[in-house]
Design a protein around this motif. Structure first.
Motif, PDB file in Angstrom:
ATOM      1  N   ALA B 232       0.831  -1.211   0.000  1.00 58.00           N
ATOM      2  CA  ALA B 232       0.000   0.000   0.000  1.00 58.00           C
ATOM      3  C   ALA B 232       0.868   1.265   0.000  1.00 58.00           C
ATOM      4  O   ALA B 232       0.405   2.338  -0.404  1.00 58.00           O
ATOM      5  CB  ALA B 232      -0.921  -0.003   1.218  1.00 58.00           C
ATOM      6  N   LEU B 233       2.095   1.135   0.444  1.00 60.40           N
ATOM      7  CA  LEU B 233       2.977   2.309   0.532  1.00 60.40           C
ATOM      8  C   LEU B 233       3.873   2.467  -0.690  1.00 60.40           C
ATOM      9  O   LEU B 233       4.158   3.593  -1.126  1.00 60.40           O
ATOM     10  CB  LEU B 233       3.865   2.212   1.783  1.00 60.40           C
ATOM     11  N   ALA B 241      -4.107   8.809   1.436  1.00 60.19           N
ATOM     12  CA  ALA B 241      -4.773   7.668   0.794  1.00 60.19           C
ATOM     13  C   ALA B 241      -3.961   6.392   1.021  1.00 60.19           C
ATOM     14  O   ALA B 241      -4.516   5.327   1.330  1.00 60.19           O
ATOM     15  CB  ALA B 241      -4.949   7.940  -0.704  1.00 60.19           C
ATOM     16  N   ALA B 242      -2.642   6.516   0.865  1.00 57.20           N
ATOM     17  CA  ALA B 242      -1.786   5.338   1.048  1.00 57.20           C
ATOM     18  C   ALA B 242      -1.835   4.872   2.498  1.00 57.20           C
ATOM     19  O   ALA B 242      -1.899   3.664   2.769  1.00 57.20           O
ATOM     20  CB  ALA B 242      -0.352   5.679   0.647  1.00 57.20           C
ATOM     21  N   LEU B 243      -1.835   5.818   3.401  1.00 53.92           N
ATOM     22  CA  LEU B 243      -1.856   5.450   4.824  1.00 53.92           C
ATOM     23  C   LEU B 243      -3.166   4.765   5.196  1.00 53.92           C
ATOM     24  O   LEU B 243      -3.198   3.841   6.007  1.00 53.92           O
ATOM     25  CB  LEU B 243      -1.633   6.694   5.699  1.00 53.92           C
ATOM     26  N   ARG B 244      -4.249   5.236   4.581  1.00 56.31           N
ATOM     27  CA  ARG B 244      -5.530   4.562   4.828  1.00 56.31           C
ATOM     28  C   ARG B 244      -5.504   3.124   4.342  1.00 56.31           C
ATOM     29  O   ARG B 244      -6.008   2.218   4.995  1.00 56.31           O
ATOM     30  CB  ARG B 244      -6.630   5.289   4.061  1.00 56.31           C
ATOM     31  N   GLN B 245      -4.931   2.964   3.162  1.00 63.05           N
ATOM     32  CA  GLN B 245      -4.841   1.603   2.615  1.00 63.05           C
ATOM     33  C   GLN B 245      -3.957   0.728   3.479  1.00 63.05           C
ATOM     34  O   GLN B 245      -4.237  -0.452   3.684  1.00 63.05           O
ATOM     35  CB  GLN B 245      -4.252   1.674   1.202  1.00 63.05           C
ATOM     36  N   VAL B 273      -4.581   1.513  13.169  1.00 65.68           N
ATOM     37  CA  VAL B 273      -4.236   2.829  13.719  1.00 65.68           C
ATOM     38  C   VAL B 273      -2.730   2.925  13.973  1.00 65.68           C
ATOM     39  O   VAL B 273      -2.072   3.900  13.588  1.00 65.68           O
ATOM     40  CB  VAL B 273      -5.015   3.078  15.036  1.00 65.68           C
ATOM     41  N   LEU B 274      -2.177   1.880  14.587  1.00 69.72           N
ATOM     42  CA  LEU B 274      -0.747   1.923  14.917  1.00 69.72           C
ATOM     43  C   LEU B 274       0.127   1.809  13.683  1.00 69.72           C
ATOM     44  O   LEU B 274       1.181   2.463  13.600  1.00 69.72           O
ATOM     45  CB  LEU B 274      -0.389   0.786  15.883  1.00 69.72           C
ATOM     46  N   ALA B 275      -0.279   0.987  12.726  1.00 68.44           N
ATOM     47  CA  ALA B 275       0.519   0.858  11.499  1.00 68.44           C
ATOM     48  C   ALA B 275       0.618   2.230  10.830  1.00 68.44           C
ATOM     49  O   ALA B 275       1.688   2.650  10.385  1.00 68.44           O
ATOM     50  CB  ALA B 275      -0.120  -0.158  10.560  1.00 68.44           C
ATOM     51  N   ARG B 276      -0.482   2.915  10.811  1.00 58.03           N
ATOM     52  CA  ARG B 276      -0.491   4.238  10.197  1.00 58.03           C
ATOM     53  C   ARG B 276       0.410   5.205  10.987  1.00 58.03           C
ATOM     54  O   ARG B 276       1.222   5.929  10.405  1.00 58.03           O
ATOM     55  CB  ARG B 276      -1.926   4.761  10.156  1.00 58.03           C
TER      56      ARG B 276
END
Lengths: 158, 290, 764
Positions: B232-233, B241-245, B273-276
């Motif tokens: 996604a990144l 958008a990428a962070l949401r994905q 949430v944490l991954a973002r």
């Protein structure tokens, strides 16, 4: 039964003791060397009451085997005062009423001294995070943090 | 328990010999911070402890061919205090810093954290995201294995009998790279991760992500490398958008359980949430280097 | 007969200052000796075998293999202890029944909880004792269990006690039940009150059991000799009560048992009861060796008293201008394995901060398969007040009235009639509210996702049986012997300060010690915030008796009538007027000649102190809520409390700060987690999450002093009030931050996040 013959120093004094493999440094200090100032609150490294330093690094003595102390320098609460003089941390803990029941106090003092040796001018937040491994159920930590900050000031000489 | 033996060999060869002579009744001991608790509770009753802290190679931190390598018996505090390592791999340090109290970190090792194989171990997702290899030595010789392949389930590893993890090997750090690890705990310290997320990424000169690795802890039976989340990144500017994905992919990769530390529902949600949040920190760290 | 000494306003030289505590140097140097720090030559180590089941019938216990293990010197089971009839006694703030005490310390017919003692072993080492435990064969018939209080109250719930019929209901039930007792406290006509209300709010709250979490595990050392006498060292809140209970269950004469108090590593209500003490004495009796027993942390969590988990329903009504017209509460408390929770006290504290014409509290005491609950700092009150102060906050918000103003409009004052009994004398509740409102904290700006909450607490405080002795030494220094254990707050310092104030000498001339059970008269446990109040009164009474003797002695030496001698500033001086002149004598002067003028001078008091002053506090807290994870961060915290008089203000602040942080832990993360099998899943400090230093901010304190008229220095208790308000204050702050009202404790992240998601779902 395998008993290990261990030589080490405790608070600068040479000691030797016999221990079985499973005996922790905490058990050795308390039961073999009769240094009961180091306390057991949990036996699992979660409360910090058994904090001592091992070659200058603070550890939970309940998570160190006695046999591992071979050749090491151990410092406990009993070695904190210098002769007749209390260490500034000890004195500030008294002045700030930073102890109540006192069961956590030896571990907290050893930990706080270790902090101030590395960081002579910590912030309140740094003190809190450094001491996070030392549970105190009486004080709410307020006066402990104040006492450590005040002792740091005194040790810095201002 | 009172018959348990203790040996502290000074060489790897001697350690391996002790292990092979013990018929699987020996345990390797590094910091001992998990081992002693397990022995005290009676969960394990080894006949022999092989303390590997006296083997000099296992205590070393070195830069080799542009990449860091550190011994499995290096304590967390030693790693944290190694300035060059901490500059190169702040995300690994994020994970290592979260292993217990300062007291525990004075003893605990990354090698022990990996081999204890707790799904919630804090250094493991960070090492996975970093692309670390573990060097394993055993009776049959030496092999290098990605960290994600070592823990296989709670308390279980892919190590064969008589094998020892001796070091961790991190890749050469590329320019414009950053990593971060975050975990969720109810308090500020002293807890076991309810969810953990590691992100490691590299940007090109225009700020596009060229490489990414994303890992999660405490959301499955072992730490996970989540390639969908990394995908996604890659090719993006790590924008919203990428962070949401990324968050969605991280949540989707979880296969959590309800336990005393958190609910399934909570872990699904907070993993994203944490991954973002970890990606945002990694991005900032990647940018800061240039 | 009870004792009260009236408050007198006077210039103070010692009281109100901050001297260093007499136990301080020992505690900062590692010298202080706690329960586990005592040893005797030849001692054995005792360990306890505990039930792995939540509920089971014991079919048989075979200890033969354990007894045969080399190094094992004694094994005890239910067969070593006598059956006890139903007989009640006070044990701290709660009442115990010896029929149950003997079953809680060692299971008889059944085990009632995971961790219930089944046998105990004494051996020459801990590892042998542990090994021996593994050799004891217990055959159980596992029974269905119940832990949740509402489940336990259902008619078809697994039944703990076949002989337990609900007390307090008429007609007497025809079937046994887990509902041990129902109590109703009531005033006025609640239904009529609700008819007058413009706004009625009704809410249900649920809380989990929490543990006192003292850092020192229970520890004791017993030595029983062949002549039937025994010495016991134990870390408790009241060694006289430990003596009474041990003597009773061991069928010993009280005089044969001497109990030495050790330093206490925290109790908070949890060390009012006997656990290992009678087992250690019994093992010593059987082995003819001293026996030391120290609990592991896991044993502390599994088998010593947590507080009740509870279900609480609150219904309150008020008029548009914010006058409460009626209040109703139903409190359902887990008692644990045996009846006797703190629900009665909780009921009396539920609405007591308010002046109510119509109030009713129904209190249910329910047995469940958990350790028997023990007192925990203001036992029960925080649970009930969580509900009430949440509902008050909601009413104030609904009416657009400032929450402190709302409370002021309804506040209890001097003369307010409580719904459970007494009419209040002078109290400082209104002052705490006013000072909280005026505090800069209350008007400081807040950021996004931040909120502020207020809540208040009341605790009775108690007096009771108290003994104290002062001995004037030959050099004019004073030894003070106190029967009330210093549970860590620094009461030894406070007592010495009051004695020094009375005598007019420096406080460092007074050395306070805690006497053992053979050196003085019976003294009740340190509970109910009674220490500085009751023991302070006894110390003052003993000192005044000694002063009378000093005056008599000087009258004799100076050949004047005793009325001519006044004790002032540490000296006997002429009373003035026609009393005549003589050269003043200092305390040291009199002490020096005491031996040859009639013997040493001492004073002692054995009193039953009455007239404890109710305590009130108001708390303000700011929180920030992470809406994506449900994490609540405590940003700022202020405690305002009426303590009557702060003898040693630093130690009073310490009580307020420590109590507030325990309350924060209770609110946010502490809870007992049981599996479906009824086994406790988090018996350790890793997963039983008490606050760590980095979890909390500095705790601001404001000490209000409205003197208690029934204490010579105006003391009220201060230790318990500060734990009452935090849970509600934090819930109110969260509501203020994100508009969601939390009614479940702990307000842990998974629960908060679920509440946030549910609220979002309800809106969508």
């Amino acid at each position: 039964m395998a008993r290990h013959h261990v030589t080490a120093t405790v608070n600068g004094d040479a000691v030797e003791f016999l221990c079985e493999t499973h005996q922790t440094l905490l058990e050795v200090l308390r039961d073999e060397l009769r240094l009961t100032g180091t306390k057991e609150g949990c036996g699992t490294g979660d409360c910090g009451a058994c904090t001592v330093t091992l070659d200058g690094r603070m550890v939970c003595s309940c998570l160190v085997l006695g046999v591992e102390a071979e050749g090491k320098a151990i410092q406990t609460i009993e070695g904190m005062a210098v002769g007749r003089d209390l260490h500034p941390l000890q004195q500030k803990f008294l002045e700030h009423a930073a102890l109540q029941c006192g069961i956590c106090t030896p571990g907290i003092l050893v930990a706080a001294r270790s902090l101030l040796e590395r960081n002579p001018d910590p912030t309140a937040s740094e003190v809190r995070y450094w001491l996070a491994g030392n549970l105190c159920r009486c004080t709410g930590y307020h006066k402990i943090v104040e006492a450590v900050l005040d002792a740091a000031r005194e040790l810095r000489g201002n | 328990m009172s018959d348990m033996l203790y040996e502290a060999p000074g060489t790897l060869r001697a350690a391996l010999a002790l292990l092979s002579g013990a018929n699987g009744k020996a345990r390797v001991m590094a910091g001992g911070t998990d081992l002693l608790i397990q022995m005290r509770s009676g969960r394990i009753e080894p006949e022999l402890l092989v303390d590997i802290k006296h083997i000099p190679d296992l205590r070393a931190i070195a830069l080799k061919r542009g990449g860091f390598q550190f011994g499995s018996a290096v304590t967390c505090m030693e790693l944290i205090e190694h300035e060059a390592f901490a500059r190169a791999w702040p995300g690994v340090i994020d994970g290592v810093k979260l292993i217990g109290s300062i007291q525990v970190k004075g003893r605990a090792t990354v090698g022990g954290n990996v081999c204890n194989a707790s799904p919630a171990a804090d250094s493991v997702p960070a090492l996975i995201a970093a692309g670390a290899l573990a060097r394993i030595v055993g009776p049959d010789g030496k092999r290098d294995v990605p960290v994600e392949d070592i823990p296989t389930g709670p308390g279980k590893t892919s190590l064969a009998s008589g094998e020892i993890v001796v070091s961790f090997i991190l890749p050469k750090r590329l320019p414009r790279s950053g990593d971060a690890y975050l975990r969720f705990i109810p308090r500020t310290e002293m807890d076991i991760a309810v969810v953990g997320a590691g992100v490691n990424l590299t940007l090109d000169r225009r700020g596009f992500c060229t490489l990414a690795r994303v890992s999660l802890g405490a959301v499955a039976e072992r730490a996970l490398l989540v390639s969908e989340a990394a995908a996604a990144l890659v090719g993006t500017k790590v924008d919203d958008a990428a962070l949401r994905q990324l968050a969605a992919a991280a949540s989707a990769a979880c296969r959590p359980i309800d336990d005393k530390r958190g609910t399934k529902e909570f872990r699904f949600k907070v993993a994203g949430v944490l991954a973002r949040r970890a990606a945002e920190i990694a991005l900032q760290r990647a940018g800061r280097k240039n | 007969m009870s004792t009260m000494i009236k408050y007198e306003e006077k210039d103070l030289k010692v009281v109100g200052t901050r001297p260093l505590r007499p136990d301080g140097v020992d505690k900062v140097t590692g010298r202080a000796r706690f329960g586990a720090d005592y040893s005797l030559p030849g001692q054995l180590i005792g360990k306890v075998l505990r039930s792995p089941h939540a509920h089971a019938r014991i079919k048989s216990i075979d200890t033969s293999k354990a007894e045969a293990l080399p190094g094992v010197k004694a094994v005890v089971t239910r067969d070593d202890f006598a059956e006890m009839p139903v007989e009640f006694a006070l044990s701290g703030e709660l009442t115990v029944n010896f029929h149950d005490v003997t079953r809680n310390m060692m299971a008889r017919e059944k085990v009632y909880y995971d961790g219930h003692p089944v046998a105990a072993v004494a051996a020459t080492s801990e590892s042998i004792a542990r090994k021996a435990l593994g050799l004891i064969e217990v055959e159980y018939e596992v029974l269905p269990h119940v832990i949740d209080v509402l489940e336990a109250m259902k008619p078809d719930a697994p039944l703990l006690h076949e002989e337990q019929y609900t007390e307090g209901v008429t007609p007497r039930p025809d079937k046994p039940s887990n509902l041990a007792k129902r109590m109703v406290f009531s005033r006025g006509d609640v239904e009529a009150g609700f008819r007058q209300a413009d706004v009625i709010i009704e809410r249900e709250f649920n809380t989990k059991p929490v543990h006192q979490g003292y850092i020192e595990p229970q520890a004791c050392l017993a030595s029983y000799t062949e002549d039937g006498q025994a010495d016991l060292w134990t870390a408790s809140q009241g060694h006289f009560v430990i003596r009474s209970q041990c003597a009773k269950v061991l069928q010993m004469e009280v005089s044969k048992l001497r109990v030495m108090p050790t330093e206490l590593g925290g109790g908070f209500g949890g060390k009012n009861n006997i656990y290992n003490e009678p087992l250690a004495i019994a093992l010593s009796r059987k082995s003819h060796r001293p026996v030391k027993m120290v609990m592991t942390r896991e044993e502390v969590f599994r088998a010593t008293g947590p507080t009740s988990g509870a279900n609480v329903r609150i219904k309150m009504g008020c008029t548009r201008d914010g006058r409460i017209t009626a209040a109703h509460a139903e409190l359902n408390f887990q008692a644990g394995a045996f009846p006797g929770s703190s629900v009665a006290m909780a009921a009396m504290c539920t609405f007591t901060r308010y002046d109510l014409e119509h109030a009713r509290v129904v209190a249910n005491d329910v047995t469940v398969n958990r350790p028997k609950v023990a007192a925990y700092r203001a036992p029960g009150a925080p649970i009930a007040v969580f509900g009430v102060e949440s509902v008050i906050d909601e009413m104030a918000k609904k009416l657009g009235i400032d929450p402190i103003e709302f409370r002021l409009r309804n506040a209890a004052r001097e003369g307010t009639q409580t719904y459970y009994g007494p009419k209040f004398g002078p109290i400082g509740y209104v002052q705490t509210l006013e000072q909280a409102r005026a505090h800069p904290h209350y008007s400081a700006p807040l950021g996004p996702n931040q909120g502020r909450g207020v809540a208040t607490g009341f605790w009775f405080n108690i007096g009771s049986e108290t003994s104290s002795t002062i001995n004037v030494n030959e050099d004019g220094t004073v030894t003070l012997m106190i029967g009330t254990v210093d549970v860590a707050g620094g009461s030894r310092a406070a007592m010495a300060m009051m004695v020094a104030e009375e005598l007019g000498i420096d406080v460092d001339k007074v050395r306070p010690i805690i006497g053992d059970t053979s050196s003085m008269g019976f003294n009740f446990i340190t509970a109910g915030s009674r220490g500085t109040f009751a023991s302070g009164m006894a110390c003052v009474a003993a000192t005044r008796q000694a002063i009378d003797k000093l005056r008599q002695r000087v009258a004799q030496i100076r050949e004047v009538p005793v009325e001519a001698v006044l004790w002032k500033d540490g000296h006997a001086v002429p009373a003035g007027g026609e009393a005549g002149q003589f050269a003043p004598m200092s305390l040291a002067d009199v002490a020096k000649v005491a031996g040859r003028t009639g013997g040493t001078i001492a004073g002692h008091a054995e009193i039953n102190a009455q007239g404890a002053g109710p305590g009130f506090g108001t708390h303000i807290v700011d929180v920030e809520v992470d809406k994506q994870t449900g994490l609540i961060k405590i940003l700022r915290y202020t405690v305002v409390q009426d303590v009557g008089k702060a003898i040693h203000p630093a130690y009073v602040e310490g009580q307020l700060q420590g109590g507030a942080v325990q309350g924060i832990g209770w609110a946010l993360n502490e809870e007992y987690v049981y599996g479906d099998d009824g086994v406790l899943q988090n018996p350790g400090f890793l997963d039983y999450r008490v606050p760590v230093a980095s979890d909390v901010p500095f705790i601001d304190t404001v000490i209000v002093e409205v003197p208690n008229p029934n204490h010579p220095y105006g003391v009220r208790g201060c230790g318990e009030v500060p734990i009452i308000a935090p849970m509600a204050a934090i819930a109110n702050a969260v509501e203020n931050a994100i508009g969601i009202r939390l009614c479940e404790q702990p307000m842990s992240p998974p629960r908060v996040l679920k509440a946030i998601d549910d609220a979002a779902g309800a809106k969508a």
